[in-house]
Write a protein that holds these residues in place. Sequence first.
Motif, PDB file in Angstrom:
ATOM      1  N   LYS A 262      15.087  91.326  35.524  1.00  0.00           N
ATOM      2  CA  LYS A 262      15.096  91.178  33.971  1.00  0.00           C
ATOM      3  C   LYS A 262      15.173  92.611  33.197  1.00  0.00           C
ATOM      4  O   LYS A 262      15.583  92.479  32.065  1.00  0.00           O
ATOM      5  N   ASN A 392       3.602  89.108  36.891  1.00  0.00           N
ATOM      6  CA  ASN A 392       3.183  88.058  36.131  1.00  0.00           C
ATOM      7  C   ASN A 392       3.319  88.297  34.659  1.00  0.00           C
ATOM      8  O   ASN A 392       3.567  87.413  33.730  1.00  0.00           O
ATOM      9  N   THR A 422       9.665  79.032  43.594  1.00  0.00           N
ATOM     10  CA  THR A 422       8.611  78.688  42.604  1.00  0.00           C
ATOM     11  C   THR A 422       8.661  79.314  41.463  1.00  0.00           C
ATOM     12  O   THR A 422       8.899  80.253  41.054  1.00  0.00           O
ATOM     13  N   ASP A 423       7.953  78.605  40.529  1.00  0.00           N
ATOM     14  CA  ASP A 423       7.663  79.063  38.915  1.00  0.00           C
ATOM     15  C   ASP A 423       6.473  79.522  39.026  1.00  0.00           C
ATOM     16  O   ASP A 423       5.886  79.971  37.777  1.00  0.00           O
ATOM     17  N   GLU A 424       5.447  79.334  39.984  1.00  0.00           N
ATOM     18  CA  GLU A 424       4.070  79.657  39.787  1.00  0.00           C
ATOM     19  C   GLU A 424       3.854  81.077  39.906  1.00  0.00           C
ATOM     20  O   GLU A 424       4.772  81.607  40.454  1.00  0.00           O
ATOM     21  N   SER A 426       2.733  84.896  40.725  1.00  0.00           N
ATOM     22  CA  SER A 426       2.634  85.535  41.913  1.00  0.00           C
ATOM     23  C   SER A 426       1.259  85.700  42.155  1.00  0.00           C
ATOM     24  O   SER A 426       0.362  86.142  41.302  1.00  0.00           O
ATOM     25  N   THR A 433      11.022  88.875  41.186  1.00  0.00           N
ATOM     26  CA  THR A 433      10.411  89.289  39.941  1.00  0.00           C
ATOM     27  C   THR A 433      11.523  89.217  38.747  1.00  0.00           C
ATOM     28  O   THR A 433      12.531  89.832  38.724  1.00  0.00           O
ATOM     29  N   TRP A 435      13.677  86.855  39.016  1.00  0.00           N
ATOM     30  CA  TRP A 435      14.880  86.283  39.605  1.00  0.00           C
ATOM     31  C   TRP A 435      14.567  84.703  40.169  1.00  0.00           C
ATOM     32  O   TRP A 435      13.534  84.274  40.520  1.00  0.00           O
ATOM     33  N   LYS A 436      15.639  83.991  39.884  1.00  0.00           N
ATOM     34  CA  LYS A 436      15.709  82.395  40.246  1.00  0.00           C
ATOM     35  C   LYS A 436      17.000  82.084  41.054  1.00  0.00           C
ATOM     36  O   LYS A 436      18.008  82.372  40.348  1.00  0.00           O
ATOM     37  N   GLU A 438      18.765  78.303  41.977  1.00  0.00           N
ATOM     38  CA  GLU A 438      18.898  77.034  42.413  1.00  0.00           C
ATOM     39  C   GLU A 438      19.264  77.023  43.747  1.00  0.00           C
ATOM     40  O   GLU A 438      18.737  75.833  44.382  1.00  0.00           O
ATOM     41  N   ARG A 441      16.147  77.305  46.073  1.00  0.00           N
ATOM     42  CA  ARG A 441      15.378  76.097  46.076  1.00  0.00           C
ATOM     43  C   ARG A 441      15.927  74.846  46.549  1.00  0.00           C
ATOM     44  O   ARG A 441      15.224  74.155  46.988  1.00  0.00           O
TER      45      ARG A 441
END
Length: 510
Positions: A262, A392, A422-424, A426, A433, A435-436, A438, A441
């Motif tokens: 980010k 976090n 996961t979105d939980e 760390s 960090t 990064w997502k 799909e 997942r």
Amino acid sequence: MSRNLWFSAFVTAMLVSPFSVFAQEELRVVEPFQLQRLDTQTGGFQLRANGVTETLVQTNPEAAVLPALAERWETSADGLKWTFFLRPNVTFHDGTAMTPEAVAASFKALLPTGNLIKNAKVKDVSAGDGTVTFTLEQPFAPFLAYLLDPAVPVLAPSSFASSGELTAIVATGPYRIEKAELPQGLDLVRHDSYWGDVAKIERVRVDGIPNPETRVNIALAGEGDLVLEIPTTAVSRIDRSGETHIVRAPVPRVVMMLVNVKKPQFADVEIRRALSFAVDRQAIARTIMGNEDLAANQYFPPAMKGWHFEDFKPQTLNVAEANRILDELGWKPGADGIREKDGTRFAGMMRTFPQRAYLPVIAEALQAQLKAIGFDLSIQVGESSLIPEAQNDGTLELGLGIRTMIYQVPDPVARLTSDFATDEPSTDATGATGWKSEEMRAAVAAYNLTTDPEARLPLQREMAEILQNELPVIPITFTDEKYAVSERLEGFVADPVMQTRPLNHLSFKD
């Protein structure tokens, strides 16, 4: 010598030497991490590794899941019920019998605090006639591996208060806790009614010594029988000491650069590729890790069959290509040689921690290497907990951490889930960090529904390929484990999947 003089001399000897008369029969284990609390959530791995706790299954050196407190198991056709047939005549450390009711109650109490087993979504645990049955919310193919989550061992009813709170560790392993001196260490004593191979050595002292040089000095002085995490720089000294020798064993662990995608200086995957091209992994592996073959040009090490792929395009040293990418993206060198773009300086602070002695040294090597592409790297060495805290709250720029792929659960998908799917928040210094994916997942979800190992292989490749192409973390080097083993000790064999230290198989030479 009179009785009084003899007794006086005996006491003096005991005070002077930590390994005098009685201590000669005590095994001393020295590990790098201290046990802060006597619980299974934060200290579960140390408790299992040192032979205190167990669960229904165990692993072999190939990470295959084998029977332990359960002799066998069955799965319902819909994959929602797993029934385990308990081993008879198992005794807890307090002398009580391991009954189905006790096992079911233990899981019900500990499952809410489990670290990785929560991904299995256990709906209920029930006791039967010599059995325990888990009912899942949805099919979960790798459930057996997740049962090895060290946060959820089988504990006796006396471990819990009437409120359900965990107040003691009363388990089934070959050693029981006699005394806890936290965070310094544990005194363990043999569990004479152990269901398996009863320990040859009666007493064990486990000390947590975070400082690597202190651990080296303990090994050199012959004051530790099994000393873990020996720095590469001390290997030859210890081997020459005559007191101990080094046992090296490859482990499924990667040292990696954590990148906050980010941040504008890391958002573009091409920038992350440029950073990766600037890293001389061979030099780091050769000079810091003591083995050039440990250079990591992908996330999974070669020993992890089905997860490491020789045909992947490697991320190897190519400073010219890194500079070409940055030039093309518009990152221009300033008067001091550091690049910038749109008012953003090509720079970042890297957090790391000292418990792994090689991490700060690798950070300094990266600092020098990244300067060749106009990146200004600063370093902060502190507590390892500061990295996930910064992940976090979004303040992390860079981190240097490690990931042992099958550290707690002998299936890499457990770590891929917690790190990249996961979105939980760390809980340790690893993983993505900002990064997502799909695609990642979806691949993890499909893997968890697939029971056929052959059908899993394309999914394993897909997950590894996503990490190779998108670089949410940048692999630097793999590692091996270096143990200092006392010359008086025999029977030590390193566990390549790092699930346990079979202390009950060790003995002292005659």
